[in-house]
Design an enzyme around this catalytic site. Structure first.
Site, short mmCIF file in Angstrom:
data_model
loop_
_atom_site.label_atom_id
_atom_site.label_comp_id
_atom_site.label_asym_id
_atom_site.label_seq_id
_atom_site.Cartn_x
_atom_site.Cartn_y
_atom_site.Cartn_z
N THR A 175 92.28 -69.31 86.22
CA THR A 175 92.50 -69.58 87.63
C THR A 175 93.17 -70.92 87.84
O THR A 175 93.14 -71.82 86.99
CB THR A 175 91.16 -69.57 88.39
OG1 THR A 175 90.29 -70.57 87.83
CG2 THR A 175 90.48 -68.21 88.28
N VAL A 176 93.79 -71.05 89.02
CA VAL A 176 94.32 -72.33 89.49
C VAL A 176 93.46 -72.78 90.66
O VAL A 176 92.88 -71.93 91.36
CB VAL A 176 95.80 -72.21 89.92
CG1 VAL A 176 96.69 -72.02 88.73
CG2 VAL A 176 96.01 -71.11 90.96
N CYS B 97 98.24 -70.26 96.42
CA CYS B 97 96.78 -70.35 96.39
C CYS B 97 96.26 -71.49 97.26
O CYS B 97 96.65 -72.65 97.05
CB CYS B 97 96.32 -70.55 94.95
SG CYS B 97 94.54 -70.86 94.79
N TYR C 218 87.87 -65.17 103.31
CA TYR C 218 87.71 -64.22 102.21
C TYR C 218 86.49 -63.33 102.44
O TYR C 218 86.50 -62.14 102.10
CB TYR C 218 87.59 -64.96 100.88
CG TYR C 218 88.91 -65.50 100.39
CD1 TYR C 218 89.71 -64.75 99.54
CD2 TYR C 218 89.38 -66.74 100.82
CE1 TYR C 218 90.94 -65.22 99.11
CE2 TYR C 218 90.61 -67.22 100.40
CZ TYR C 218 91.38 -66.45 99.55
OH TYR C 218 92.61 -66.92 99.15
#
Length: 271
Positions: free
Chosen positions: A105-106, A43, A164
């Site tokens: 999430t991380v 990530c 993204y």
């Protein structure tokens, strides 16, 4: 894919806000090594925290999660939850008072004594870690903070989130806008690096950390999978050299695992 990539009516990718967006002020006087960082090697947002931890607070307890089969992040050999020995990150989030029903999430900064989430916004976490670490090698010195914020506005919107916005665009118009902004930003930084070692001069800052975690993934992932095909990073001599220099800094290379990044992006995270 739509769960991971919510879009607006125009087809533009819209990143969901972090449900725990800031570190409570009470933690500024809290011993930081009593906290626990949850992160993951693939990530880019979590990668920021791993780099700042490596450079500024390497003794901070850390658990690395892996992409899961039935959940976003889980712990299985060779990884493990070193704080609570739980099987998934969702289980950790659910320990907090009142539980948690959102996406786990991380990165996530956790208080194992209070059993609560301190923060799960990547930039708030790296600002906090830098601020509570010993004063040497400050990544946000006061005289550079305005420049750091100025660069971060460009880097976040057009590059970190920009890739993204390209990859998750749901319309041609949204994709065209995102691609134009992404490569205009890369061109601007390429020109700046012709005269500057780092974004803010001769000192590595949080702005460089944030940019690096996208650049290190660019040719391997974003150029292909996210359709950021106008140019490769290797075609930008200044950006490529800049990325290589940061990668070679003591502690940074160990946070970069291109095999884990490729496996996650081309495998479990998006399929």
């Amino acid at each position: 894919m739509r769960q991971l990539a919510p879009s607006s009516a125009s087809g533009s990718y819209s990143r969901p806000p972090s449900p725990f967006p800031s570190v409570p002020s009470s933690y500024l006087s809290h011993p930081p090594l009593q906290l626990h960082l949850y992160a993951a090697l693939p990530c880019p947002w979590a990668h920021r925290t791993l780099i700042v931890r490596a450079l500024r607070l390497p003794s901070l307890p850390l658990s690395l999660a892996l992409p899961g089969v039935t959940t976003s992040w889980e712990f299985r050999p060779p990884s493990s939850d070193l704080a609570h020995s739980l099987p998934t990150l969702s289980h950790v989030y659910s320990l907090r008072p009142g539980g948690f029903s959102g996406r786990a999430t991380v990165p996530m900064l956790w208080d194992p004594i209070r059993r609560d989430v301190v923060c799960n916004d990547s930039y708030a976490i790296i600002e906090f870690l830098n601020s509570v670490a010993p004063p040497d090698r400050d990544l946000a010195p006061p005289h550079l903070r305005d420049d750091i914020h100025r660069w971060n506005r460009l880097v976040y919107s057009s590059i970190n989130n920009g890739v993204y916005r390209c990859g998750f665009a749901q319309s041609q118009a949204a994709y065209d806008i995102a691609v134009e902004e992404l490569f205009a930003a890369l061109d601007a930084i390429e020109a700046n690096l012709a005269e500057s070692r780092f974004l803010c001069g001769d000192e590595l800052t949080l702005a460089d950390v944030c940019l690096f975690t996208t650049l290190i993934r660019f040719d391997a992932v974003y150029n292909v999978l996210f359709r950021c095909t106008k140019r490769k990073l290797v075609e930008y001599p200044n950006l490529h050299g800049y990325t290589r220099e940061i990668y070679q800094m003591p502690g940074v290379k160990e946070t970069c695992d291109l095999d884990a990044i490729r496996d996650a992006y081309y495998g479990s995270l998006f399929h």
